[in-house]
Design an enzyme around this catalytic site. Structure first.
Site, PDB file in Angstrom:
ATOM      1  N   CYS A 180       0.848  -1.200   0.000  1.00 50.64           N
ATOM      2  CA  CYS A 180       0.000   0.000   0.000  1.00 50.64           C
ATOM      3  C   CYS A 180       0.883   1.249   0.000  1.00 50.64           C
ATOM      4  O   CYS A 180       1.717   1.419   0.886  1.00 50.64           O
ATOM      5  CB  CYS A 180      -0.911   0.010   1.228  1.00 50.64           C
ATOM      6  SG  CYS A 180      -2.093  -1.352   1.274  1.00 50.64           S
TER       7      CYS A 180
ATOM      8  N   CYS B  24       0.651   4.332   0.882  1.00 54.65           N
ATOM      9  CA  CYS B  24       0.094   5.465   1.631  1.00 54.65           C
ATOM     10  C   CYS B  24       1.137   6.532   1.958  1.00 54.65           C
ATOM     11  O   CYS B  24       0.883   7.725   1.836  1.00 54.65           O
ATOM     12  CB  CYS B  24      -0.537   4.965   2.924  1.00 54.65           C
ATOM     13  SG  CYS B  24      -1.778   3.692   2.653  1.00 54.65           S
TER      14      CYS B  24
ATOM     15  N   ASP C 260      11.546  44.890 -10.314  1.00 52.09           N
ATOM     16  CA  ASP C 260      11.037  46.175 -10.773  1.00 52.09           C
ATOM     17  C   ASP C 260      11.621  47.242  -9.837  1.00 52.09           C
ATOM     18  O   ASP C 260      12.123  46.913  -8.759  1.00 52.09           O
ATOM     19  CB  ASP C 260       9.506  46.168 -10.715  1.00 52.09           C
ATOM     20  CG  ASP C 260       8.916  47.534 -10.980  1.00 52.09           C
ATOM     21  OD1 ASP C 260       9.286  48.148 -11.988  1.00 52.09           O
ATOM     22  OD2 ASP C 260       8.099  47.989 -10.155  1.00 52.09           O
TER      23      ASP C 260
ATOM     24  N   THR D  48      10.210  51.037  -9.165  1.00 50.64           N
ATOM     25  CA  THR D  48       9.248  51.846  -8.426  1.00 50.64           C
ATOM     26  C   THR D  48       8.198  50.974  -7.750  1.00 50.64           C
ATOM     27  O   THR D  48       7.509  50.198  -8.404  1.00 50.64           O
ATOM     28  CB  THR D  48       8.560  52.853  -9.368  1.00 50.64           C
ATOM     29  OG1 THR D  48       9.557  53.613 -10.038  1.00 50.64           O
ATOM     30  CG2 THR D  48       7.652  53.782  -8.582  1.00 50.64           C
TER      31      THR D  48
ATOM     32  N   ASP E 154       5.153  45.146  -8.825  1.00 47.51           N
ATOM     33  CA  ASP E 154       3.930  45.559  -8.135  1.00 47.51           C
ATOM     34  C   ASP E 154       2.896  46.230  -9.022  1.00 47.51           C
ATOM     35  O   ASP E 154       1.758  46.417  -8.616  1.00 47.51           O
ATOM     36  CB  ASP E 154       4.272  46.525  -6.990  1.00 47.51           C
ATOM     37  CG  ASP E 154       4.554  47.931  -7.499  1.00 47.51           C
ATOM     38  OD1 ASP E 154       5.347  48.060  -8.453  1.00 47.51           O
ATOM     39  OD2 ASP E 154       3.973  48.886  -6.956  1.00 47.51           O
TER      40      ASP E 154
END
Length: 662
Positions: free
Chosen positions: A307, A309, A351, A353, A542
């Site tokens: 099995c 699991c 980025d 700013t 952003d």
């Protein structure tokens, strides 16, 4: 949580029914519970049947030991016990045949072991084997739920009544589930924010410790964001709700917890793909053991030992714990990039700013064109800026009272260029020099200024330049140094700003490669070039003009505290604070998560292979099926315990000062 999916399919009962119930809950727009009422009832019923069968089994063993002459009665009692636990096992085995998956292999193997035990007359084993598996399954569920507690606590933070303001100025108390986007609520000192929103009136301090790990309260005023779960400390606020229910920050974390349960490492995906072949191999091995040795207990033990699991649970348990830890650190994980790609990041693209700099610009100076008044220049710029969420536009808008803004028609934002609109039939524009060249307007040389600059025009007339002041984010230098310490040496600064400004910012934080005056499409192309060069870039941004680059990167990270919605939607991760040092936390957590998954896979494979060998060799003796079941569950618990260790990961104290400063 689907019962079989979360436990590796340890003969989980009525998974399909429970899953349908949860789907209905989710489709009604309510946050889905980590374990639905139907699943809790089924799990409890399963445990009750197992305990009842265990009691009957004890009675049968007592009769067999103390009254050997009544062996027939003992077998009858043992048969009743076996029948009690066999019914749910066969139901799940049948369901797994209709919907084949790796989870269903365990159900089928246990069912086959039961049939074999019945056929050989070993009723004690036929009863005891599913009892062990059921009790193990219940304990696994509890272990998985233990990893969820950190996130469940987040949801309780918003389970409050709020004071909703009516249009006539009166208020009413409503439950959090009755709130809607656009509602205006009033928050008094000591009350929690029930959903994400924007402060429309008032000034106060918000305690975000329970949500983002920040120990220092954050000052908020009109225009700032208020996250669900934050505590209002000392002021009176009016907050307009922007995201409620599943769309709120906490709602998304809970949804991610459920998605994480389907996470699979490569080994598990391989087994899932060849689940049918794996089942056939197990049957061949078990049949071979029986033909060679004639040892029925050894054959049953092989079925139980096979099995998978522990393998099925290796990734979900770890992912659930990792998302809980990330939430505690103010990191919202939105996609599979966290588990699959973040640990392999080899470069970072920033980025400028709003990311490396605070983006909290203010108008420092104006340079009107000849014949243009300063008031006219400011007023046109402010009116255009009011229709945009870009940091520069917000700064221009805030330089003039809202009552003095023009009402513009056809206002639109041109990503990477600026904002345009129409006032009394005349087109007005605010943006970079490229925008005016695109509009066919002659532009004088830009002032020699090391800071953000924007131009303003009305019709075909250029009105002048606006000079803004920005400042470096306090955590930026430490973040870059931290990332380099993690072995990520290649860092790039992408910005639409001028080259001189970009070079100065990059030199201050320690970034060597700079690409300035770039449009959104050029940013995306630059990210694609990084990938072609063999790098796996993490892109941090952003704004709207970062959305293409965020989507193109191996992992996109949005500055969630004030980022544009389109940027948040494009990213894989969102930082709910403005502390860039959380980037290093993300990578360390991801690497620790991957290491934990590999250890769990090794535990699962090691125990499975070892038990098959021992069972096939007959080393485990007459009680081989029972021993195999016990050791099988032990391997699963070891994996869950190892995943639980991830909850000890804590860097909140190390970054608290930087978070407060940012």
């Amino acid at each position: 949580m689907s019962t079989s999916a979360s436990s590796g399919g340890d003969a989980a009962l009525f998974t399909t029914t429970a899953g349908a119930v949860q789907h209905d809950i989710a489709s009604q727009g309510r946050p889905a519970e980590l374990l639905s009422k139907a699943e809790r009832f089924i799990l409890g019923l399963r445990l009750m049947l197992a305990l009842a069968a265990l009691c009957l089994l004890i009675v049968a063993a007592s009769i067999h030991f103390f009254l050997p002459a009544e062996r027939g009665i003992a077998d009858l009692v043992a048969g009743v016990a076996a029948a009690l636990v066999a019914i749910p096992v066969f139901v799940e085995a049948w369901a797994s045949l209709r919907h084949p998956s790796l989870h269903g292999i365990t159900d089928r193997l246990v069912a086959l072991a039961l049939v074999a035990a019945w056929a050989t007359g070993d009723l004690m084993t036929a009863a005891f084997l599913p009892i062990i598996m059921t009790i193990g399954h219940v304990l696994e569920e509890r272990s998985m739920l233990g990893s969820h507690e950190a996130v469940k606590a987040l949801r309780k933070l918003t389970d409050v009544e709020s004071r909703r303001l009516k249009p006539d100025g009166t208020s009413e108390m409503v439950k959090s589930e009755d709130l809607r986007v656009g509602d205006l609520i009033e928050l008094r000192a000591g009350e929690r924010v029930p959903a994400d929103g924007i402060v429309r009136k008032g000034r106060s301090s918000l305690d975000l410790a329970s949500l983002t790990g920040e120990s220092v309260p954050v000052e908020v005023h009109e225009g700032d964001q208020a996250l669900a779960g934050a505590m209002n400390i000392d002021g009176l606020l009016q907050v307009e709700l922007t995201r409620v229910g599943e769309e709120s920050t906490i709602g998304k974390i809970i949804a991610l917890m459920r998605e994480a349960e389907n996470a699979k490492p490569p080994v598990t995906r391989l087994l899932d793909r060849y689940a049918g072949q794996y089942m056939a191999l197990v049957l061949l091995v078990a049949g071979g053991v029986w033909l060679i040795s004639g040892n029925v207990p050894a054959m049953l033990a092989v079925l139980v030992a096979s099995c998978p699991c522990a393998l099925v649970l290796a990734a979900p348990a770890t992912a659930v714990a990792a998302i809980a830890v990330a939430a505690r650190h103010g990191i919202l994980i939105k996609g599979s990039g966290f588990l699959e790609h973040l640990a392999d990041v080899s470069s970072v693209i920033f980025d400028k700013t709003g990311t490396i700099t605070t983006g909290d610009l203010h108008l420092a100076e104006t340079r009107p064109a000849p014949g243009v008044s300063d008031a006219e220049l400011r007023r046109v710029a402010a009116s255009l800026g009011a229709g945009s969420n870009h940091p520069l536009s917000r700064a221009a808008s805030g330089a003039v009272p809202a009552s003095e803004h023009f009402e513009l028609d056809d206002a639109r934002e041109l990503g990477g260029f600026g904002v345009t609109g129409t006032y009394q039939g005349t087109q007005v524009a605010l943006g970079r020099a490229d925008l005016f060249e695109k509009l066919g307007i002659a532009v004088p040389p830009a002032p020699n200024y090391n800071g953000p600059i924007a131009g303003v025009s009305s019709g075909e007339r250029f009105l002048g330049w606006l000079l803004f002041l920005d400042r470096l984010r306090s955590s930026a230098t430490d973040a870059v140094r931290d990332l380099k310490g993690l072995g990520i040496e290649h860092m790039v600064l992408l910005t639409g700003d001028r080259t001189a400004v970009a070079n100065e910012v990059a030199s201050q934080v320690g970034i060597d490669e700079v690409f300035a005056e770039m449009l959104p499409e050029q940013k995306m192309d630059r990210v694609m070039d990084e990938i072609k060069q063999g790098h796996r870039p993490m892109v941090v941004g952003d704004g709207i003009n970062d959305s293409l680059a965020l989507r193109a990167g191996a992992v996109g990270v949005a500055m969630g505290a004030q980022g544009a919605n389109v940027a948040l939607a494009s990213a894989d991760l969102a930082l709910m604070t403005n502390d860039l040092r959380r980037l290093g936390t993300c990578i360390r957590l991801s690497r620790q998560c991957r290491k934990t998954i590999y250890v769990n896979v090794a535990i699962g494979l090691g125990f499975t292979f070892g038990l098959i060998v021992l069972s096939g060799a007959g080393v485990l003796g007459v009680e081989a099926p029972i021993i195999a079941a016990l050791l099988h569950n032990l391997s699963t618990f070891l994996g869950l315990g190892n995943a639980g260790r991830l909850l000890l990961f804590d860097e909140t104290e190390h970054t608290a000062e930087a978070s407060a400063a940012a």
